[in-house]
Design a protein around this motif. Structure first.
Motif, PDB file in Angstrom:
ATOM      1  N   LEU A 282       0.836  -1.202   0.000  1.00  0.00           N
ATOM      2  CA  LEU A 282       0.000   0.000   0.000  1.00  0.00           C
ATOM      3  C   LEU A 282       0.869   1.249   0.000  1.00  0.00           C
ATOM      4  O   LEU A 282       1.903   1.304   0.674  1.00  0.00           O
TER       5      LEU A 282
ATOM      6  N   GLU B 120      -3.672   6.986  -8.301  1.00  0.00           N
ATOM      7  CA  GLU B 120      -2.979   6.269  -9.373  1.00  0.00           C
ATOM      8  C   GLU B 120      -1.487   6.590  -9.401  1.00  0.00           C
ATOM      9  O   GLU B 120      -0.639   5.690  -9.513  1.00  0.00           O
TER      10      GLU B 120
ATOM     11  N   ARG C  47       0.510   5.110  -6.478  1.00  0.00           N
ATOM     12  CA  ARG C  47       0.667   3.659  -6.629  1.00  0.00           C
ATOM     13  C   ARG C  47       1.726   3.358  -7.679  1.00  0.00           C
ATOM     14  O   ARG C  47       2.597   2.493  -7.472  1.00  0.00           O
ATOM     15  N   GLU C  48       1.685   4.067  -8.805  1.00  0.00           N
ATOM     16  CA  GLU C  48       2.666   3.842  -9.870  1.00  0.00           C
ATOM     17  C   GLU C  48       4.067   4.237  -9.425  1.00  0.00           C
ATOM     18  O   GLU C  48       5.049   3.535  -9.705  1.00  0.00           O
TER      19      GLU C  48
ATOM     20  N   ALA D 260       3.306  -0.013  -5.776  1.00  0.00           N
ATOM     21  CA  ALA D 260       2.472  -0.704  -4.792  1.00  0.00           C
ATOM     22  C   ALA D 260       1.282  -1.353  -5.482  1.00  0.00           C
ATOM     23  O   ALA D 260       0.973  -1.061  -6.641  1.00  0.00           O
ATOM     24  N   ASP D 261       0.610  -2.230  -4.772  1.00  0.00           N
ATOM     25  CA  ASP D 261      -0.592  -2.871  -5.308  1.00  0.00           C
ATOM     26  C   ASP D 261      -1.819  -1.979  -5.134  1.00  0.00           C
ATOM     27  O   ASP D 261      -2.748  -2.028  -5.930  1.00  0.00           O
ATOM     28  N   PHE D 262      -1.808  -1.180  -4.058  1.00  0.00           N
ATOM     29  CA  PHE D 262      -2.910  -0.265  -3.776  1.00  0.00           C
ATOM     30  C   PHE D 262      -2.371   1.139  -3.572  1.00  0.00           C
ATOM     31  O   PHE D 262      -1.337   1.333  -2.914  1.00  0.00           O
ATOM     32  N   GLY D 263      -3.090   2.102  -4.124  1.00  0.00           N
ATOM     33  CA  GLY D 263      -2.831   3.512  -3.842  1.00  0.00           C
ATOM     34  C   GLY D 263      -4.096   4.132  -3.307  1.00  0.00           C
ATOM     35  O   GLY D 263      -5.182   3.910  -3.860  1.00  0.00           O
TER      36      GLY D 263
ATOM     37  N   SER E 172      -6.908   3.167  -5.901  1.00  0.00           N
ATOM     38  CA  SER E 172      -6.353   2.616  -7.138  1.00  0.00           C
ATOM     39  C   SER E 172      -5.751   1.256  -6.833  1.00  0.00           C
ATOM     40  O   SER E 172      -4.937   1.127  -5.923  1.00  0.00           O
TER      41      SER E 172
ATOM     42  N   ARG F  89      -3.893  -2.213  -8.636  1.00  0.00           N
ATOM     43  CA  ARG F  89      -3.209  -2.712  -9.822  1.00  0.00           C
ATOM     44  C   ARG F  89      -4.133  -3.609 -10.647  1.00  0.00           C
ATOM     45  O   ARG F  89      -4.735  -4.560 -10.127  1.00  0.00           O
TER      46      ARG F  89
ATOM     47  N   THR G  54      -9.800   2.628 -11.220  1.00  0.00           N
ATOM     48  CA  THR G  54      -9.746   3.431  -9.997  1.00  0.00           C
ATOM     49  C   THR G  54     -11.154   3.825  -9.578  1.00  0.00           C
ATOM     50  O   THR G  54     -11.993   4.168 -10.421  1.00  0.00           O
TER      51      THR G  54
END
Length: 419
Positions: free
Chosen positions: A274, A341, A344-345, A349-352, A377, A379, A383
């Protein structure tokens, strides 16, 4: 048995210290099958303390005192209770010996007032103080039990856990302890939760059901008296199933843990990471997550992009999105989506998760206080953005926004787990 806790000390009334003793004693007595119906705080005043004793004696079977057993003249508990019961104060010789040895071993002159700590009410049972000097007292007079404990928690707790509990058990006989289970809810307010369960609450007999709110979350306490934990679980389980039928979608735990703990546990179980981007919440979400021990394995980090320039430089959000005629603005669903987004990018991470809005005290960008957008967001998925219209002061809006974001994370993790 009905009990009343009487905490003695002017410092409690002035708010100079917090009465943590009452919480400890209430939990302790519940485990002994004793119902605490009243809690009283009274200052170091003989007249008012006597009045508290008179009132307590009329409505409780057990009076538990904390404080007022020390050496100074304003330590009045034993004096006032002894006078009220028409009994003398006598020296407990083992305690007196202990006090004298302590002063002698430290090479300190013992003033006469220190003898007061060895006093006990005539006919009472002495309760050993293993961490201090003032002896405790336990006595039974005309059907009422009196338990006198020191005020400092470091002395009171060991005495209650030891000599105090043994003394009470010797008089209580067979009792059924009180067992409780805490159900924790998120995504629903206390009044709405109560409305969905009102018939269960109104019709409760055993177990009892009691809702209460705390720090942006809502809890229900289900309690019963039983001979064993197995019997208690059976009865509590029946009530919990009825509650889950009504509001199970909001139930995140059957123990007293904050929502962020469950979010971290779900991240860990699913091997997900996260990251967060916060504006109006000012890093509060990151604080709550990192307060969970071991969360560094699941939380890669976050940014507080409080201004537009920071949203632009750190998250690469175009200034045309944030400012200018026709721009959605920083406080918008599209900005919340971009923040989630980009963080997370940026962190892989898997979650933002993102929060942007107006915590107050004044509106911003023409948007009202309490309007908050939460972006989630994940992956490989679209979103999502959730709009909140929150009430309360600035601090409460921030906390409620963060708890709402954690709830949305919890739901997303639950859905991810089921896939």
């Amino acid at each position: 048995m009905k009990a009343e806790i009487i905490a003695v000390g002017t410092e409690l009334l002035l708010g100079q210290i917090v009465n943590t003793n009452a919480q400890f004693l209430s939990q302790k007595l519940a485990g002994l099958g004793v119902d605490v119906y009243f809690q009283t705080v009274v200052g170091d005043n003989a007249g008012r303390l006597r009045e508290a004793i008179e009132i307590g004696r009329g409505r409780a079977d057990l009076l538990v005192f904390t404080g007022g057993l020390g050496p100074t003249q304003d330590d009045l508990t034993k004096d006032v209770l002894a006078e009220y019961l028409n009994r003398k104060l006598v020296i407990h010789e083992p305690s007196m010996t202990q006090i004298e040895k302590m002063f002698s071993s430290r090479g300190i002159h013992m003033v006469e007032s220190n003898r007061r700590q060895a006093l006990m009410i005539e006919g009472s049972d002495p309760l050993e103080n293993t961490t201090g000097l003032a002896v405790g007292n336990g006595l039974s007079v005309d059907g009422t039990l009196y338990l006198l404990l020191p005020g400092p928690p470091r002395e009171m707790k060991p005495m209650m856990d030891g000599a105090g509990e043994l003394w009470l058990r010797s008089l209580l006989g067979e009792t059924k302890p009180l067992y409780s289970r805490i159900l924790k809810f998120a995504g629903i307010g206390e009044s709405n939760l109560e409305a969905k369960l009102i018939d269960l609450i109104d019709g409760q007999v055993d177990p009892t059901i009691a809702p209460y709110a705390k720090e942006g979350e809502v809890s229900i306490r289900v309690s019963t008296k039983a001979n064993s934990a197995i019997d208690a679980d059976r009865k509590i389980d029946e009530s919990v199933e009825k509650i889950k039928e009504r509001v199970g979608e909001f139930l995140y735990a059957q123990e007293d843990v904050p929502l962020e703990v469950e979010v971290v546990h779900l991240l860990r179980a699913s091997r997900r990471k996260l990251a967060s981007a916060e504006s109006c919440s000012g890093g509060l979400l990151a604080e709550l997550i990192t307060n969970v021990p071991g969360s560094s394995g699941e939380y890669v980090g976050g940014v507080v992009t409080y201004t537009n320039i920071m949203k632009h430089h750190l998250l690469s959000i175009p200034m045309t999105q944030l400012e200018g005629e026709g721009a959605p603005g920083a406080i918008s669903d599209s900005t919340a989506a971009l923040m989630a987004e980009r963080v997370r990018e940026l962190s892989d991470a898997d979650f933002g998760v993102s929060l942007t809005g107006v915590a107050g005290p004044a509106e911003s960008e023409g948007k009202p206080v309490g309007l908050v957008y939460v972006g989630i967001s994940m992956r490989g998925k679209d979103t999502e953005v959730f709009t909140l219209n929150l009430s309360g002061g600035r601090s409460m809006i921030r906390l409620r926004a963060v708890k709402a974001a954690l709830y949305r994370l919890w739901l997303a993790l639950q859905a991810d787990k089921g896939e």
